[in-house]
Write an enzyme that holds these catalytic residues in place. Structure first.
Site, mmCIF file in Angstrom:
data_model
loop_
_atom_site.group_PDB
_atom_site.id
_atom_site.type_symbol
_atom_site.label_atom_id
_atom_site.label_comp_id
_atom_site.label_asym_id
_atom_site.label_seq_id
_atom_site.Cartn_x
_atom_site.Cartn_y
_atom_site.Cartn_z
ATOM 1 N N ARG A 234 -1.080 9.792 1.334
ATOM 2 C CA ARG A 234 -2.474 10.175 1.099
ATOM 3 C C ARG A 234 -2.699 11.676 0.971
ATOM 4 O O ARG A 234 -3.492 12.125 0.154
ATOM 5 C CB ARG A 234 -3.341 9.662 2.254
ATOM 6 N N HIS B 39 -8.978 10.693 2.877
ATOM 7 C CA HIS B 39 -8.655 9.587 1.973
ATOM 8 C C HIS B 39 -8.881 10.062 0.551
ATOM 9 O O HIS B 39 -9.927 10.630 0.234
ATOM 10 C CB HIS B 39 -9.528 8.366 2.269
ATOM 11 N N HIS C 261 -11.331 10.904 6.612
ATOM 12 C CA HIS C 261 -11.197 9.458 6.787
ATOM 13 C C HIS C 261 -10.725 9.045 8.174
ATOM 14 O O HIS C 261 -11.309 8.173 8.801
ATOM 15 C CB HIS C 261 -10.203 8.958 5.728
ATOM 16 N N GLU D 253 0.859 -1.193 0.000
ATOM 17 C CA GLU D 253 0.000 0.000 0.000
ATOM 18 C C GLU D 253 0.890 1.237 0.000
ATOM 19 O O GLU D 253 2.090 1.143 0.334
ATOM 20 C CB GLU D 253 -0.933 -0.004 1.216
ATOM 21 N N ARG E 210 -0.945 9.344 8.894
ATOM 22 C CA ARG E 210 -1.016 7.916 9.214
ATOM 23 C C ARG E 210 -0.595 7.089 8.007
ATOM 24 O O ARG E 210 -1.110 7.288 6.912
ATOM 25 C CB ARG E 210 -2.436 7.549 9.612
HETATM 26 C C1 LIG Z 1 -14.091 2.800 5.240
HETATM 27 C C2 LIG Z 1 -12.876 2.653 6.119
HETATM 28 C C3 LIG Z 1 -11.827 1.848 5.724
HETATM 29 C C4 LIG Z 1 -10.700 1.705 6.529
HETATM 30 N N1 LIG Z 1 -9.709 0.843 6.146
HETATM 31 C C5 LIG Z 1 -8.666 0.617 6.989
HETATM 32 C C6 LIG Z 1 -7.694 -0.360 6.681
HETATM 33 O O1 LIG Z 1 -7.767 -1.036 5.668
HETATM 34 N N2 LIG Z 1 -6.674 -0.535 7.562
HETATM 35 C C7 LIG Z 1 -6.556 0.173 8.724
HETATM 36 O O2 LIG Z 1 -5.611 -0.024 9.485
HETATM 37 N N3 LIG Z 1 -7.491 1.102 9.037
HETATM 38 C C8 LIG Z 1 -8.536 1.326 8.213
HETATM 39 N N4 LIG Z 1 -9.480 2.253 8.545
HETATM 40 C C9 LIG Z 1 -9.384 2.921 9.843
HETATM 41 C C10 LIG Z 1 -9.758 1.919 10.931
HETATM 42 O O3 LIG Z 1 -10.863 1.185 10.506
HETATM 43 C C11 LIG Z 1 -10.080 2.601 12.224
HETATM 44 O O4 LIG Z 1 -9.103 3.544 12.560
HETATM 45 C C12 LIG Z 1 -10.174 1.599 13.367
HETATM 46 O O5 LIG Z 1 -11.037 0.562 12.998
HETATM 47 C C13 LIG Z 1 -10.662 2.277 14.618
HETATM 48 O O6 LIG Z 1 -10.933 1.303 15.563
HETATM 49 P P1 LIG Z 1 -11.495 1.727 16.979
HETATM 50 O O7 LIG Z 1 -11.685 0.470 17.746
HETATM 51 O O8 LIG Z 1 -10.660 2.773 17.558
HETATM 52 O O9 LIG Z 1 -12.904 2.429 16.659
HETATM 53 P P2 LIG Z 1 -14.175 1.915 15.881
HETATM 54 O O10 LIG Z 1 -13.927 0.674 15.145
HETATM 55 O O11 LIG Z 1 -14.733 3.050 15.119
HETATM 56 O O12 LIG Z 1 -15.189 1.581 17.060
HETATM 57 C C14 LIG Z 1 -15.737 2.618 17.844
HETATM 58 C C15 LIG Z 1 -16.700 2.027 18.826
HETATM 59 O O13 LIG Z 1 -17.076 3.029 19.765
HETATM 60 C C16 LIG Z 1 -18.477 3.036 19.934
HETATM 61 N N5 LIG Z 1 -18.903 4.380 20.343
HETATM 62 C C17 LIG Z 1 -18.653 5.572 19.757
HETATM 63 N N6 LIG Z 1 -19.245 6.566 20.448
HETATM 64 C C18 LIG Z 1 -19.879 5.990 21.489
HETATM 65 C C19 LIG Z 1 -20.702 6.472 22.540
HETATM 66 N N7 LIG Z 1 -20.998 7.777 22.683
HETATM 67 N N8 LIG Z 1 -21.209 5.563 23.419
HETATM 68 C C20 LIG Z 1 -20.941 4.240 23.300
HETATM 69 N N9 LIG Z 1 -20.188 3.732 22.329
HETATM 70 C C21 LIG Z 1 -19.659 4.593 21.435
HETATM 71 C C22 LIG Z 1 -19.013 2.622 18.578
HETATM 72 O O14 LIG Z 1 -20.329 2.142 18.724
HETATM 73 C C23 LIG Z 1 -18.000 1.533 18.203
HETATM 74 O O15 LIG Z 1 -18.373 0.333 18.810
HETATM 75 C C24 LIG Z 1 -10.622 2.407 7.750
HETATM 76 C C25 LIG Z 1 -11.668 3.232 8.141
HETATM 77 C C26 LIG Z 1 -12.794 3.358 7.350
HETATM 78 C C27 LIG Z 1 -13.911 4.228 7.794
#
Ligand SMILES: Cc1cc2nc3c(=O)[nH]c(=O)nc-3n(C[C@H](O)[C@H](O)[C@H](O)COP(=O)(O)OP(=O)(O)OC[C@H]3O[C@@H](n4cnc5c(N)ncnc54)[C@H](O)[C@@H]3O)c2cc1C
Length: 533
Positions: A294, A248, A355, A132, A390
């Site tokens: 990016r 993105h 993104h 990538e 990132r």
């Molecule tokens: C379309 C897309 C593609 C991506 N592709 C990649 C990739 O290929 N590789 C990579 O490394 N990263 C990628 N990313 C980034 C990556 O997905 C995220 O940075 C990562 O998944 C974040 O994980 P997290 O556990 O921090 O948060 P999230 O996975 O966003 O989870 C957040 C959690 O918090 C909860 N939450 C939020 N607010 C509240 C609240 N007020 N009360 C209770 N619960 C709450 C939500 O319900 C959820 O369960 C991508 C992102 C997107 C949007």
């Protein structure tokens, strides 16, 4: 920032004696990769409650496509992955954090495989890796083609649902972190099944994910509204680098449709960017052309859109083997088919979208925030891994590693000395006009896109802070009883802080591009911008 927002400690009136209460050792707020991994690690030592806003399946993690970066190949090395991460971070990454995360990667990715993550496997029977943008080596592991996030989340969700020490509460909207007189975090208050609910906890871990929904154009699902950052701010935590939002470059651009991501891996495997005249243009902007970082690709696309007076550019994959494309990128294939785009003949219309939030709640090497008994992991945290930009696919890795660290430490540091005081908080009734929070939310997201977007400048940033300040005066002085309005209050808080931070960083670095200060200024800005109440 308006006085209301500074003065406001909680979003709602609280009378803890009259509110439903639960007790736990560790409370994890959020169920993406960071929250799920935290809960698993913490459950080895104590009881855990994990809450999420809607369903376990709704998160940024679930939507992640490209994969998870890690040194999994014999031709690759930690040094190379570290060097790529530091280079992309433009001087703001913390080398110790970078080394920690990258060195723990292979073991934790292997563990995911053992826990049932169905990674794609190479002909040598190893986890298959792809290239990538920004990576010198192929090191991005993927699962079911471009369904990596979903496949990882499914394996982790299966693991927590089978674990009797983890209680899962869905549809719990966390409103605020609770703190005592010593400013120690003692749990959280939220809304669950239309009633307020307090969860007292010895340690609390914020894993609420990103904030892409603060922008009109975004790849992020509806829940990514920056609630965790707003909650932490109200509780007094130190926040860091909020100006650093990554855009993105390639999201599907069809008016009226959501901005679905077209993964970087597609460019890694040879997709070309062409403008409305069919001209390939990225080699005019960077020697790595389509595989440039990016921020550079995003700005190049914007410039090319201006040059050609169009709303988007295109990805050209007409020379891809169609069968391989459908197998390797099933999600994008389905998406294109749903809009009758025949990728062997048609170009895919794309433009950049918000993104990934690099800034967030400042944490140390142990996932600790500035508030006692409060940890943060994943996209909500600002750990120092990504710096000012990132590297693709480093965020799932960050959530995995810091989830484990946060869960282990939080569960080992149970003091049993946190008392649960009665909390009584009343917000005076407001006599000011009521604004329609749905309308404010939409206008705010457009304002952020226009004034705090890919290219920034002092005057539009100043204007953004003034407009947000105006809305705050009418929205932050009230109490609401709907998720939508609470979200609007959180969004106004985070957007205001982002615009302020973007004004403060009078230079261009990584994802933060100021057209009035187009150069990097190491003398004055080789540092983090921190904000607290
Ligand atoms: C379309 C897309 C593609 C991506 N592709 C990649 C990739 O290929 N590789 C990579 O490394 N990263 C990628 N990313 C980034 C990556 O997905 C995220 O940075 C990562 O998944 C974040 O994980 P997290 O556990 O921090 O948060 P999230 O996975 O966003 O989870 C957040 C959690 O918090 C909860 N939450 C939020 N607010 C509240 C609240 N007020 N009360 C209770 N619960 C709450 C939500 O319900 C959820 O369960 C991508 C992102 C997107 C949007």
């Amino acid at each position: 920032m308006s006085n209301q927002i500074r003065a406001r400690r909680y979003l709602v009136n609280i009378d803890s004696t009259a509110t439903n209460q639960l007790f736990t050792d560790c409370l994890v707020i959020g169920a993406g990769i960071a929250g799920l991994r935290t809960a698993i690690a913490a459950s080895e030592n104590c009881n855990v409650i994990i809450v999420c806003k809607t369903k376990l399946q709704e998160s940024n993690t679930w939507n992640a496509q490209g994969g998870i970066a890690s040194v999994l190949n014999k031709t690759d090395s930690f040094e190379s992955h570290i060097a790529d991460t530091l280079k992309t971070g433009c001087g703001l990454s913390d080398p110790t954090v970078v080394e920690t995360v990258i060195k723990q990667g292979p073991e934790l990715v292997e563990q995911l495989l053992n826990w049932g993550t169905d990674f794609d496997i190479s002909e040598n029977n190893e986890i298959a890796v792809t290239l990538e943008g920004g990576h010198a080596q192929s090191r991005v592991a993927h699962a079911h083609g471009d369904k990596t996030g979903q496949v990882i989340a499914q394996a982790l969700i299966k693991k927590i649902t089978q674990n009797p020490k983890i209680k899962i509460i869905e549809n719990f909207y966390a409103l605020d972190l609770l703190t005592n007189d010593h400013n120690e975090c003692i749990g959280a208050i939220g809304q669950c099944k239309n009633s307020p609910q307090i969860i007292w906890a010895q340690n609390t871990i914020l894993a609420t994910g990103g904030a892409g929904r603060l922008y009109r154009e975004t790849t992020n699902p509806e829940g990514a509204t920056g609630d965790g950052i707003a909650m932490a701010y109200r509780a007094g935590a130190v926040l860091q680098d909020l100006e650093l939002m990554q855009f993105h470059p390639t999201t599907l651009y069809i008016a009226g449709a959501s901005r679905a991501l077209i993964t970087e891996a597609l460019r890694g495997e040879g997709a070309k960017l062409v403008d409305a005249k069919g001209k390939r243009f990225m080699d005019e902007y960077h020697p790595d052309a389509e595989l440039a970082p990016r921020d550079i690709v995003s700005r190049a696309i914007l410039k090319q859109m201006l040059k050609t007076n169009t709303t988007h550019v295109y990805l050209d994959i007409r020379d891809f083997d169609k069968k391989h494309f459908a197998k390797r990128f099933p999600r994008i294939n389905e998406l294109c088919e749903s809009f009758d785009i025949d990728t062997s003949k048609d170009l895919i219309p794309v433009r950049p979208s918000a993104h990934y939030m690099m800034g967030g709640v400042k944490t140390d090497l142990f996932a600790k925030t500035s508030i006692e008994n409060l940890y943060a992991a994943g996209e909500v945290a600002s750990t120092g891994l990504h710096g000012a930009n990132r590297l693709a696919s480093n965020s799932l890795l960050e959530g995995l590693v810091f989830g484990k660290i946060a869960g282990q430490l939080a569960s080992q540091n149970l003091t049993n000395r946190i008392k649960h005081p009665n909390i009584s908080y009343r917000i005076p009734a407001s006599s000011k006009t009521r604004l329609d929070t749905e309308d404010v939310t939409n206008s705010l997201r457009s304002l952020m896109w226009r004034n705090v977007g890919i290219t920034r400048k002092n005057q539009p940033l100043k204007e953004a802070t003034e407009i947000i300040d105006f809305w705050q005066r009418y929205v932050m002085d009230k109490t609401f009883d709907s998720t939508h309005s609470w979200q609007c209050q959180n969004m106004l808080t985070v957007c205001s802080l982002m615009a302020q931070a973007a004004r403060k960083r009078r230079e261009s670095r990584g994802v933060h591009y100021r057209s009035d200060y187009p150069q990097k200024d190491d003398k004055n800005f080789l540092k983090h911008i921190t904000i607290s109440k």
